[in-house]
Design an enzyme around this catalytic site. Structure first.
Site, PDB file in Angstrom:
ATOM      1  N   HIS A  13       0.843  -1.203   0.000  1.00 28.60           N
ATOM      2  CA  HIS A  13       0.000   0.000   0.000  1.00 28.60           C
ATOM      3  C   HIS A  13       0.878   1.253   0.000  1.00 28.60           C
ATOM      4  CE1 HIS A  13      -3.152  -2.460   2.460  1.00 28.60           C
ATOM      5  NE2 HIS A  13      -3.643  -2.310   1.241  1.00 28.60           N
ATOM      6  N   LYS A  37     -16.039  -7.222   6.000  1.00 29.56           N
ATOM      7  CA  LYS A  37     -14.760  -7.835   6.388  1.00 29.56           C
ATOM      8  C   LYS A  37     -14.599  -7.713   7.900  1.00 29.56           C
ATOM      9  CE  LYS A  37     -12.026  -6.812   2.214  1.00 29.56           C
ATOM     10  NZ  LYS A  37     -10.879  -6.032   1.716  1.00 29.56           N
ATOM     11  N   ARG A  87      -2.060  -5.739  -8.196  1.00 28.45           N
ATOM     12  CA  ARG A  87      -1.032  -6.780  -8.114  1.00 28.45           C
ATOM     13  C   ARG A  87      -1.161  -7.773  -9.258  1.00 28.45           C
ATOM     14  NH1 ARG A  87      -2.792  -7.729  -2.060  1.00 28.45           N
ATOM     15  NH2 ARG A  87      -4.673  -7.287  -3.220  1.00 28.45           N
ATOM     16  N   SER A 124      -3.307  -7.379   3.160  1.00 29.28           N
ATOM     17  CA  SER A 124      -3.576  -7.247   4.596  1.00 29.28           C
ATOM     18  C   SER A 124      -4.101  -8.559   5.159  1.00 29.28           C
ATOM     19  CB  SER A 124      -4.598  -6.141   4.849  1.00 29.28           C
ATOM     20  OG  SER A 124      -4.099  -4.913   4.398  1.00 29.28           O
TER      21      SER A 124
HETATM   22  O1  PNS Z   1      -9.015  -2.287   0.673  1.00 30.15           O
HETATM   23  P1  PNS Z   1     -10.363  -2.626   0.119  1.00 30.15           P
HETATM   24  O2  PNS Z   1     -11.216  -3.303   1.169  1.00 30.15           O
HETATM   25  O3  PNS Z   1     -10.279  -3.388  -1.146  1.00 30.15           O
HETATM   26  O4  PNS Z   1     -11.082  -1.233  -0.207  1.00 30.15           O
HETATM   27  C1  PNS Z   1     -12.370  -1.190  -0.791  1.00 30.15           C
HETATM   28  C2  PNS Z   1     -12.939   0.224  -0.676  1.00 30.15           C
HETATM   29  C3  PNS Z   1     -12.986   0.652   0.769  1.00 30.15           C
HETATM   30  C4  PNS Z   1     -12.083   1.178  -1.461  1.00 30.15           C
HETATM   31  C5  PNS Z   1     -14.378   0.190  -1.271  1.00 30.15           C
HETATM   32  O5  PNS Z   1     -15.123  -0.790  -0.625  1.00 30.15           O
HETATM   33  C6  PNS Z   1     -15.067   1.545  -1.142  1.00 30.15           C
HETATM   34  O6  PNS Z   1     -14.827   2.430  -1.936  1.00 30.15           O
HETATM   35  N1  PNS Z   1     -15.963   1.676  -0.114  1.00 30.15           N
HETATM   36  C7  PNS Z   1     -16.673   2.888   0.180  1.00 30.15           C
HETATM   37  C8  PNS Z   1     -18.186   2.705  -0.097  1.00 30.15           C
HETATM   38  C9  PNS Z   1     -18.471   2.806  -1.584  1.00 30.15           C
HETATM   39  O7  PNS Z   1     -18.302   3.832  -2.203  1.00 30.15           O
HETATM   40  N2  PNS Z   1     -18.885   1.669  -2.174  1.00 30.15           N
HETATM   41  C10 PNS Z   1     -19.151   1.570  -3.594  1.00 30.15           C
HETATM   42  C11 PNS Z   1     -17.861   1.317  -4.367  1.00 30.15           C
HETATM   43  S1  PNS Z   1     -18.185   1.275  -6.109  1.00 30.15           S
END
Ligand code: PNS
Length: 168
Positions: A13, A37, A87, A124
């Site tokens: 990250h 999660k 990745r 993670s």
């Molecule tokens: O590290 P991650 O868990 O892959 O991150 C995912 C994250 C937090 C970037 C994604 O779930 C997100 O943007 N969540 C905020 C809520 C939202 O906007 N959801 C719709 C995404 S199209």
């Protein structure tokens, strides 16, 4: 905007965040709580761990996403793009629908950076799993994250095979 769960932040990250600062004058790291999660660290803890990792980069701000949509957060802070590291193909398959949905909702573009090959195996969730079972994840997360991780999984003062070390 570099969004993610960061539970906890890894060197993969941090590589992407650092490289984002080469492309953009300001970078906001948005730390999201993901209800689907199970988390090891609270959002404020994750924010703190990231801040501690980036003290040399004043153009980076780390903040929690308040639970709403990422695009609304982007609008509020006037972010011009979302930056994500990839990745490999699995990441792309996960990220593409989110990038398309975010663009559909607000017009915001997502910039994908190729992940650093040294950290291709670093996520993670794997870090947490390996640390929980006593594996060595040093070099894959910053030292202060490693210390908190070992504390959280109850392995401080133990050697890799679970035996007490000289300290403990
Ligand atoms: O590290 P991650 O868990 O892959 O991150 C995912 C994250 C937090 C970037 C994604 O779930 C997100 O943007 N969540 C905020 C809520 C939202 O906007 N959801 C719709 C995404 S199209």
């Amino acid at each position: 905007m570099c969004p993610g769960s960061f539970d906890p932040v890894t060197n993969g990250h941090l590589d992407v965040i650092r490289r984002a600062t080469v492309l953009f004058d300001e970078v906001i790291v948005a730390v999201a709580g993901n209800p689907s999660k199970r988390s090891m660290f609270t959002v404020p803890e994750r924010v703190g761990l990231i801040k501690q990792s980036l003290t040399d980069l004043p153009q980076v701000t780390v903040m929690p996403v308040d639970g709403g949509l990422l695009v609304d957060f982007c609008r509020r802070v006037q972010a011009v793009a979302v930056v994500k590291g990839l990745r490999g193909g699995t990441d792309f398959a996960y990220e593409l629908p989110m990038a398309l949905m975010n663009r559909h909702l607000s017009g915001i573009e997502t910039v994908f950076l190729s992940g650093e090959p040294r950290f291709e195996h670093v996520s993670s969730s794997l870090i947490k799993e390996v640390a929980t079972h006593g594996g060595d994840v040093s070099g894959l997360v910053p030292d202060h994250v490693l210390a908190r991780l070992l504390e959280r999984v109850g392995r401080v003062g133990q050697t890799e095979n679970g035996q007490p070390d000289a300290l403990g």
